[in-house]
Design an enzyme around this catalytic site. Sequence first.
Site, mmCIF file in Angstrom:
data_model
loop_
_atom_site.group_PDB
_atom_site.id
_atom_site.type_symbol
_atom_site.label_atom_id
_atom_site.label_comp_id
_atom_site.label_asym_id
_atom_site.label_seq_id
_atom_site.Cartn_x
_atom_site.Cartn_y
_atom_site.Cartn_z
ATOM 1 N N LYS A 80 -7.080 -5.585 11.098
ATOM 2 C CA LYS A 80 -6.602 -4.233 10.789
ATOM 3 C C LYS A 80 -7.694 -3.263 11.222
ATOM 4 C CE LYS A 80 -5.089 -1.560 6.722
ATOM 5 N NZ LYS A 80 -4.752 -1.662 5.287
ATOM 6 N N SER A 155 -0.240 -0.652 4.147
ATOM 7 C CA SER A 155 -0.725 -0.084 5.379
ATOM 8 C C SER A 155 -1.162 -1.091 6.430
ATOM 9 C CB SER A 155 -1.908 0.834 5.057
ATOM 10 O OG SER A 155 -2.960 0.071 4.468
ATOM 11 N N SER A 179 -1.355 -3.026 0.058
ATOM 12 C CA SER A 179 -1.199 -2.914 1.517
ATOM 13 C C SER A 179 -1.266 -4.214 2.308
ATOM 14 C CB SER A 179 -2.249 -1.948 2.074
ATOM 15 O OG SER A 179 -1.946 -0.634 1.692
#
Lengths: 464, 80
Positions: A80, A155, A179
């Site tokens: 990420k 996210s 997330s």
Amino acid sequence: MSDLAFLSIAAAAQRLRTGELSPVAYTEALLDRIQRLDARFNAFIRSTPDLALAAARQAERDIAAGNWRGPLHGIPFGLKDIIDWSGLPTTAHSKLLVDNIARDDAVVSARLKAAGAIMMGKLSTHEFAIGGPSFDLPWPPAINPWGGRHFPGGSSSGSGVALAAGMLPAALGTDTGGSVRNPASLCAIVGMKPTYGLVSRRGVFPLANSLDHVGPMTRTVRDNALLLQVLAGYDGEDPGSAEVAIPDYAAGLEAGVKGLRIGLVRHFYAQDCDADPEQIAALDQAAEVLRSLGARVHEVRLAPLEQYATATRIIIRCEAFAIHRSWLATRPEDYGDLARQRILDGAAMSAADYIDALRLRARLTRQTLAAFADINVGLTASNMDPTCPIDDAEACARLYPRQARQPFNITGQPALAMPAGFTRDGLPLSLQLIGHPFQEAMVYRVAEAYERATAWTERHPPGL
Amino acid sequence: MSKAELAQIAAAAGLPRLGDKHLDQLQMAVTSARELAQKLPKDLHWSEELSLTFRLPRPTSPAPHSEANSEGHAKTKGTP
């Protein structure tokens, strides 16, 4: 190719170790798939083929020389894009950080490098892990491979999408209010938020330090355990890090659930939040599956979901605002609308509200751990609904708060989201399993038993 | 709330450059913060301990020097 695209880490590791599969061939196959598919799914902010091939060649030499480092050796993965990898930009999917080159590896990156894993690129996120899905950023939002053009959750959206689309077998996400588990739930993969303090966050851009976790994301439970094994460990320079012994997470996977006590937190999804009927049915069915495997399942009552949500939202707002205040003061126009709104929310909270939220957090943690005293693992919803079209901003905004993940950011307990079936329209449904602090192995044990009984994780998006 | 009042709140929060659109967002933030604060339980008492992550290292046992620590501090250059 589809053989390699959806190969598990465990199966790939066996083939890599024996020389039946070349790390270079494996990496090239996935790079080719990323090249073909990513324009459709936007999982990557930046793929790193040169880096990947150099690491794959090194892995090939090492394994051939008898220096196999473990199950992650030669396994491709993605990060990420709030996690530092030395020499690459860490953008947080934001205009504010387009040129932000990381000087060092995050601790988790260094651990993966040391394990011989193959870095394939940086993955899409919501801006600063809070503002998304957004269409006013330098990169488009990731698209869910399940459904036509659907929201993948966030996210850690790119991480979920890359796994579901067979572009990677492993990815890292971060989880402050859910997330890792949100994209795991909406993309039909497995995501673990480990116990607070188990995995170092050093070198990861913070959202709210006291709630931030880094977590492994994979397509199977066993793979998740293998990935966590590499990530877990004490870091004296992370103030939240815990000095605990790290067990073998895969050792007890096949022990089954006979005699285990499972606490079903049904009021979260059937009373506190009125979940989608298909999601409720999937969760009740999951409880039945565990019963049929020999577990003792009974309902457990925790505080109302809204109390956890209140504490989480206040803490995130205040801590995130403190992190971003200087940029909001000088470059407010460089944020996307959603991230700016969510971070500005903290400007209007009072210090007393923040302190009270921390007090509430301590109270909820005490109460929750007390309720867990008589059970081995908790079972509840992750998402309350299946996903929605990503272009429907109102539907995405409605979906976001309808969840039961925040309680375990508040308490810091390990919590895993995994597939629990599919809707009549073929969209993923999910469940969440929660353990005692630092008892990830028990969560994996229950998850593995459920996975074997249902085989939901063997399904892949149609056409892929 | 008027634009002037919002600008005052922004200034107090150290945000002097918020434009009209951003002040509209701040208005929503103020409304939402009030609603959220109302949801805090009314029986929270000063005697209840806070949840904090800060703690001093134990004086008798220095933190072990793990392999990961030797990689050095990975700070993000652009962090404000």
